[in-house]
Structures are given as structure tokens and as C-alpha cells.
Write an enzyme that holds these catalytic residues in place. Structure first.
Site, PDB file in Angstrom:
ATOM      1  N   GLY A 452       0.999  -1.307   0.033  1.00 30.76           N
ATOM      2  CA  GLY A 452       0.010   0.023   0.100  1.00 30.76           C
ATOM      3  C   GLY A 452       0.844   1.232   0.133  1.00 30.76           C
ATOM      4  CG  LEU A 454       0.554   4.942   5.723  1.00 30.82           C
ATOM      5  CD1 LEU A 454       1.319   6.310   5.605  1.00 30.82           C
ATOM      6  CD2 LEU A 454      -0.562   4.996   6.685  1.00 30.82           C
ATOM      7  CG  ASP A 478      -4.888 -12.845   7.582  1.00 31.35           C
ATOM      8  OD1 ASP A 478      -5.132 -11.539   7.906  1.00 31.35           O
ATOM      9  OD2 ASP A 478      -5.545 -13.648   7.184  1.00 31.35           O
ATOM     10  CB  ILE A 479      -2.986  -7.811  10.584  1.00 36.92           C
ATOM     11  CG1 ILE A 479      -4.077  -7.287   9.571  1.00 36.92           C
ATOM     12  CG2 ILE A 479      -1.543  -7.218  10.012  1.00 36.92           C
ATOM     13  CD1 ILE A 479      -4.341  -5.631   9.580  1.00 36.92           C
ATOM     14  CE1 TYR A 503     -10.997  -4.862   0.310  1.00 43.35           C
ATOM     15  CE2 TYR A 503     -12.940  -3.688   1.031  1.00 43.35           C
ATOM     16  CZ  TYR A 503     -12.183  -4.353   0.068  1.00 43.35           C
ATOM     17  OH  TYR A 503     -12.862  -4.755  -1.098  1.00 43.35           O
ATOM     18  CE1 TYR A 567     -10.539   2.799   5.372  1.00 47.13           C
ATOM     19  CE2 TYR A 567     -11.011   4.934   5.707  1.00 47.13           C
ATOM     20  CZ  TYR A 567     -10.229   4.024   5.639  1.00 47.13           C
ATOM     21  OH  TYR A 567      -8.977   4.399   5.705  1.00 47.13           O
TER      22      TYR A 567
END
Length: 724
Positions: A452, A454, A478-479, A503, A567
Site C-alpha cells: 500500500g 502508506l 495476515d494481521i 481495506y 470505512y
């Protein structure tokens, strides 16, 4: 000769310059807010600092008339220091030229300062150490040679007259003080840099290297008729009788105070084209730059080298009386560590090095322009004062450890400061220079979100700051899966975790809601629980979209969340879960990314379309706080190193609509704004972010200027898909 103290001491110092520029004064004590915070002294004492360079400045006590003094502020502060068991080194003039009724070129200046010094001694007879004039030569250069400060002279003779005036004032002040306090000590400070050059400019380097000793040579009575600078003083209008003043009655410092900065050492080079334009002065046939930036001076610079020269010349007790570096927190820690190690090195050689002073305890403002521009450019110190409270930084922890144990450790010390790294050089090096390694296996930061915007930006900034790290993708961890998190943390053993995964694209709220909450809320919580169990710092990111935009002003950290989309709801839930699982975690809320390394941010899209001659429409209903990703990454890493917790808003200062953002970006890039149009309806109101904890990112205007200047992605590049 062995040091007279059993161990190296850590002193403290408060940036307290009161400098006159034309007819205006700047007071760093006021600008950093210390003038109104007596509790600052308790915070200093709590670190274990027992000796403090502290201002009793002439300009603040007797600003209007030499016989009219207001001692109230100093009575309270000095009394509190005494109660706390902190010994002050009283500074009487700090880069100043005195009150308005005198100046550095006033023949009465020395006697006037001596009268003031006597009153200080009479009022505070328990103070034993004094610095009547801080850095006389540096002040004389800036005020008499370069024209920066009052009286704005621009020639060598003016500089020497100012220097003579200051040093005579030091001598007379110490005589006056010792009539009241016979055992009073002079702690005389000066910047003791050195100049290097190519052979063609050796004459200039030699000249400046002889000049750097003038303050101490005067006070020690060394400038007699045989001294190389004696005739220059005479030519400046200082007669032989005046010069004999020091020879006949030297005012030898009890402690030589060396103020050393990374910019103290200089390099002169006639090949101006090899250096940035900012270092090229019109009318000067060479550049004068930081010696650490030039490979020719590699191995010749550093505090140990300069301290050794001072010791070998004078054989007097020495203290490092200012150790400060602006910039990234990791480099601030590395600089303090280097200064401490240099002092220990010299002590090991037999030099009488007494202390290292952690300077700018509460930071300083606009020293990047030598106080000549009022830009509010703040450099934090042991504490950061940008906010509702005085916040200790990682430097405060380092200082406390040094004061109490004589050492400190931090994972950032596993790599060298930028002044040691090979990427520091402006010009090409003819040979391969290898940066020194402190340990072979550096402790690392784990950064999630490796695909990503960031996450990759954080990785770039860590690389730039020599912070060892692992950039992890979903394939690595996989967090939201406990077993995956445990395995990855066991494998990489990070000292800190920054969670930049998430996401971010939710095209169909109903269909994508479950995945959004899994990645953004459950995953962030899973990492928080693991970090809490391991006791390691943890940072995760949230969004301005946790707010509905109806408040009518920019949101601060304590405002109630009110998300209006899936979100935003997932991020609000993440905040709640993370801080419940790990109260020491840091949650960074931010807004409207734009940056130089991705093609998906709004600003890049606008400039790409306009540069291709296409029209762009943008909403004029929604107000946001655009955030420059490099600034966000730097600030986040600083706060991580400081071990800050809770929610913090990080966005560049300023509020604009999306249309205003597009318009200002286009103008900054020199593009036609007539192709822009406004849209109305469907806006989210004002989701702009402010902060009650501290506005630590630069202005939006500054960020936009740097984005256009430093953009590393061509505006007409075809975007490629990426995912966090």
C-alpha cells in the site's frame, strides 16, 4: 592529568536567546512558552539534571534603564531551582547586544554589564557559576561581520570591536561578581568549529581557523604584540593600552564551554556548480557548506576532534555546553550519544572533560534562519511544547538515563546518524565510503501494508533515516489471523510495529462491509493484543472519516466519533478495540493523502489530467486537511520513538475544499486553472483535522510546494493497480 570529577555529568540548558534584529527583539524563552511555565523546572529536575544553564538576561531584567530592574520572574524561578536542588549557571547576555540603551559597539557596554552583573551577584549570592556573555565570537561574527543581528555590521573591524567589547564585559563582570562571591566561576562558552577546504582555498581556511580561538585567547591574555591577530585588532581601532587590559589581568575561564553543532564544521570549495543553489552566495567565489556533507573532510570532523584541539591548546577544564540537533528523533538521539561518547573518549585520553549539556530542553524556533525569519520553524528538544502540555520526547528518557546511570540505549542507536552515512554527501565521492556499523544485526521495526501507499512510504522514510525495518505484505502476515501474527512477530522480533495495512476501497458497502471490518478493525486489534503481550510500541492508522463533517469546525482528538460510511465505522471500531486491548498504543488519525510516490492520490490525478489538457471537476462542499505522506511518515516515526499513546491527529495545517486543493495544486505546478470546475451537492461538510495535542506537521502550503518540487512520479504516467 585525570578529570577532577568522578564521572561525566549531564547538564541541561534552555535556549534563551534574546536577540535584536533592526529595532525588534526576539525572545526564545517567550517563544517556546517557558516564560509562563514554572512547572518546567520540576520536569527538568525529575530527569535527574542537577546543573542547568539558565537565563538571568540583562535585556529582560533591566530593559529600559540600567538602574531600573524587575527581578520578580527570576526570583520565583531561581528560588524554585534552589528548592529542587538544581544548580544554575547564570547567563547574563545570550547572543544579545544588550538593552536598547547600549550595543556591542558602545564603549560603555562592558561597564554597564559589569554593573548589572554585580546586582545579580548581590541578589543571588548563592549562585557560583556564571556566563556573562554566551559565545562572544559567534555573536560578534553574526552581529559585526555577517550583518544578521544588531548592530548589523559587515566588516572584520566591526566584528573585532564587538568581540573586544564582549570579552572586556566578561572580564569586568567577573571582577564585579567576585567582589560579592569570591569563589564564583566563569563558564565561558563558544562554538569551536573548524574550517576545511581544497588547496586553492587553504589561505581562507587557515584565516578562519586562527580566528576561531580569539575569544579564549583574549580572555587568557594570549593576544600580545607577538600574536598573529594583534595587528588586526590595532587596525580595527583597539589601541595597545586596551589590548594590554587582558595581558595584564587575564580572565581565564574556570570551565571552557564548547557548543558543538553538526553545522559547526565548514568546508570551502570553489567549484560552486557541485553544490545546491541554496549554498551559493552571490559575490563570494566559493561555497561555504557543512563539512560533514563533503567527502574530502571525511574522518576529520566530529566533536572528539574539536574537544581534543581545545584541550591541547588550553589545558583547562572543559564542558560541552550545548549538544543539540534539529531533525528526526532518531538522529537527535544519535547526536546526543555521539557527544557523550566523544566526551568519554577525551576523558580516557586524560582530558578534564566535566559534562555534556543537553541543550534546547524545550526546543527552539527559527534557528534554521538564524532567527532572521519568523516562520515558526520549531525544533523540539527533551520536551516538545507544541500542544496543551509539555510532552517529554525520547530525548528526555535518554537524558534521564545519562543523568542517573551514565548511559542510555535505544534501537535507533544500532545505525549511525546521517552525518556518518554515505548518502550525506552533496558532491560525488571519488572513492567508496562505507558507513560505520555499530552492530551487525540491527533491531527492526515491522511495517504492515507492504503493497500500500502508506506502508511503502513508511519504508522509504525508515530507509532514509537508517531505521532497520521489515516491510510485510499479507503474504508475510495476515494481521487478522492470530497464528499468522504470532508466527511473523516470532520470526522478525521487531522492537516496534507500525500497522499501515487496511481495506481502503469499499465500492459496495453492503457486500464489502465484512471484509472491511476484518482488515481494519479485527486486524488492528489482533496486532494490538500481540504487541501488548510482548510490551513493544504499536502504531495504527485511522481516518477523518470517523467524523460526519457536521460539527462546523476542524475536529480534535477529544471530539466524539460519528462515522457516516462503512470505512469510517470500521476505523472508529478499530480505535475502540485497539486502545481497549493496548492503552499504550498510538492511533494516528489522518486525512486526504497526497505524496510523491503514488499515482492514486487526488492531487496527482488533478495534475495528470490538467497536464493532458483534460477538464477536472472537484467538490467545493467538503472541507478536508490534506496530508503530505512524507510529513505524516516522519511525524509518526518520531511519535513512535517517543512512545506516545492514545489518539493523535496528524495532518498538514490548513483547511481547504477539494476544489481549492485542486486549484492551489495547479497554480503551484504552473498549470492552467481554467480547466477546473466546481461541483456541488453530496459533500461531507468539514472533516478537517486539527489537534489539541500538538500541531506537529508543517503547513499545507509548505507541503504542496514540496510535493510539486519533489514529485517523483510523472503526472502523465499510466497508473498501475496496487493494494494495501
Amino acid at each position: 592529568m585525570q578529570p577532577t570529577t568522578k564521572q561525566l555529568e549531564l547538564w541541561g540548558g534552555i535556549e534563551c536567546t534574546v536577540v535584536r534584529i533592526q529595532d525588534s527583539y526576539r525572545n526564545q524563552i517567550a517563544e517556546t512558552g517557558h516564560v509562563d511555565r514554572i512547572d518546567d523546572l520540576d520536569a527538568i529536575a525529575a530527569l535527574g539534571i542537577r546543573t542547568l544553564r539558565y537565563p538571568v538576561l540583562w535585556e529582560t531584567v533591566a530593559p529600559d534603564h540600567p538602574d531600573t530592574s524587575d527581578w520578580h520572574w527570576h526570583d520565583v524561578r531561581l528560588g524554585r531551582l534552589r528548592e529542587l536542588g538544581v544548580t544554575p549557571i547564570a547567563g547574563l547576555v545570550h547572543h544579545g547586544s544588550g538593552p536598547r540603551y547600549t550595543s556591542l559597539l558602545d564603549p560603555a557596554f562592558p561597564d554597564l554589564l559589569a554593573r548589572y552583573a554585580q546586582r545579580v551577584a548581590q541578589r543571588y549570592p548563592w549562585i557560583k557559576r556564571f556566563t556573562p556573555v554566551n559565545e562572544p565570537l559567534t555573536t560578534a561574527r553574526f552581529s559585526g561581520l555577517y550583518g544578521h543581528w544588531y548592530p548589523h555590521g559587515r566588516d572584520t573591524h566591526t566584528m573585532l570591536r564587538a568581540l573586544y567589547t564582549e570579552c572586556r564585559a566578561v572580564a569586568l563582570s567577573m571582577r564585579a561578581i567576585r567582589r560579592i562571591i569570591p569563589d564564583a566561576q566563569l563558564v565561558q562558552t563558544e562554538d569551536m568549529g573548524k574550517v576545511f577546504s581544497l588547496p586553492d582555498l587553504k589561505y581562507q581556511a587557515d584565516y578562519e581557523n586562527e580566528r576561531r580561538w580569539l575569544c579564549f585567547d583574549l580572555l587568557c591574555g594570549r593576544i600580545d604584540a607577538s600574536h598573529s591577530w594583534y595587528r588586526t585588532f590595532i587596525d580595527a581601532g583597539i589601541d595597545a593600552r586596551q589590548m594590554d587590559f587582558f595581558v595584564e589581568r587575564p580572565c581565564v575561564p574556570d570551565i571552557i564551554g564548547i557548543n558543538h553543532y553538526v553545522t559547526s564544521e565548514r568546508f570551502l570549495d570553489h567549484r560552486k556548480r557541485d553544490y545546491p543553489a541554496a549554498f551559493q552566495c552571490e559575490g563570494v567565489p566559493y561555497v561555504d557548506i557543512h563539512a560533514t556533507r563533503v567527502h574530502y573532510a571525511d574522518g576529520l570532523t566530529g566533536p572528539a576532534q574539536r574537544l581534543r584541539e581545545v584541550w591541547e591548546r588550553y589545558r583547562l577544564p572543559i564542558a560541552v555546553t550545548e549538544a543539540h540537533l534539529g531533525g528526526a528523533r532518531d538522529d537527535q538521539l544519535r547526536w546526543l550519544h555521539d557527544m557523550w561518547q566523544a566526551a568519554h573518549t577525551l576523558r580516557g585520553e586524560g582530558a578534564d572533560i566535566r559534562a555534556v549539556t543537553a541543550w534546547s530542553i524545550f526546543g527552539c524556533l527559527d534557528w534554521n534562519s538564524l532567527l532572521m525569519q519568523d516562520n515558526g520553524f520549531y525544533e523540539s528538544g527533551l520536551f516538545d511544547v507544541r500542544g496543551g502540555s509539555v510532552r517529554p520526547t525520547a530525548l528526555a528518557g535518554a537524558a534521564a538515563s545519562l543523568a542517573k546511570t551514565g548511559s542510555f540505549d535505544h534501537p535507533v542507536l544500532d545505525a549511525p546518524g546521517w552525518w556518518h552515512r554515505p548518502d550525506r554527501f552533496f558532491a560525488h565521492s571519488p572513492q567508496r565510503i562505507i558507513a560505520p556499523e555499530i552492530i551487525k544485526s540491527a533491531r527492526k521495526i515491522a511495517i504492515t501494508g507492504g503493497r500500500g501507499t502508506l506502508g511503502r512510504a513508511l519504508s522509504r522514510i525508515c530507509t532514509r533515516r537508517a531505521l532497520a525495518h521489515e516491510l510485510l505484505t499479507r503474504d508475510d502476515m495476515d494481521i487478522a489471523d492470530e497464528a499468522s501474527v504470532e508466527a511473523a512477530l516470532k520470526l522478525h522480533r521487531p522492537w516496534a510495529v507500525i500497522n499501515a495495512a487496511g481495506y481502503v476501497r469499499v465500492p459496495d458497502a453492503a457486500r464489502e462491509s465484512e471484509r472491511c471490518f476484518r482488515e481494519n478493525a479485527a486486524g488492528a486489534e489482533m496486532l494490538a493484543r500481540a504487541c501488548a503481550r510482548l510490551g513493544i510500541p504499536y502504531v495504527t492508522f485511522s481516518s477523518d472519516l470517523v467524523f460526519d463533517g457536521n460539527l462546523g469546525r476542524a475536529y480534535v482528538e477529544s471530539d466524539q466519533v460519528s462515522p457516516m460510511c462503512v470505512y469510517g465505522s470500521s476505523k472508529a471500531e478499530a480505535e475502540r478495540r485497539v486502545l481497549q486491548a493496548f492503552p499504550d498504543a498510538l492511533v494516528v488519525r489522518t486525512s486526504a493523502f497526497f505524496g510523491p510516490w503514488d499515482r492514486y492520490n487526488f492531487v496527482h490525478g488533478v495534475l495528470r489530467e490538467l497536464s493532458a489538457g483534460r477538464r477536472v471537476a472537484a467538490s467545493d462542499d467538503s472541507q478536508v486537511s490534506p496530508t503530505y505522506v512524507p510529513d505524516l511518515a516522519h511525524a509518526t516515526i518520531d511519535l513512535l520513538i517517543d512512545r506516545v499513546n492514545g489518539i493523535w491527529h496528524l495532518a498538514n495545517q490548513g483547511t481547504v475544499s477539494w476544489f481549492e486543493l485542486a486549484e492551489r495544486a495547479a497554480r503551484q505546478a504552473g498549470l492552467d486553472t481554467s480547466m477546473l470546475s466546481k461541483t456541488h451537492g453530496g459533500g461531507r461538510g468539514m472533516t478537517a483535522l486539527s489537534s489539541e495535542r500538538g500541531l506537529i506537521l508543517p503547513s499545507f502550503a509548505s507541503a504542496l510546494e514540496r510535493y510539486v518540487r519533489e514529485n517523483l512520479v510523472a503526472w502523465d504516467d499510466k497508473p498501475e493497480r496496487e493494494a494495501a
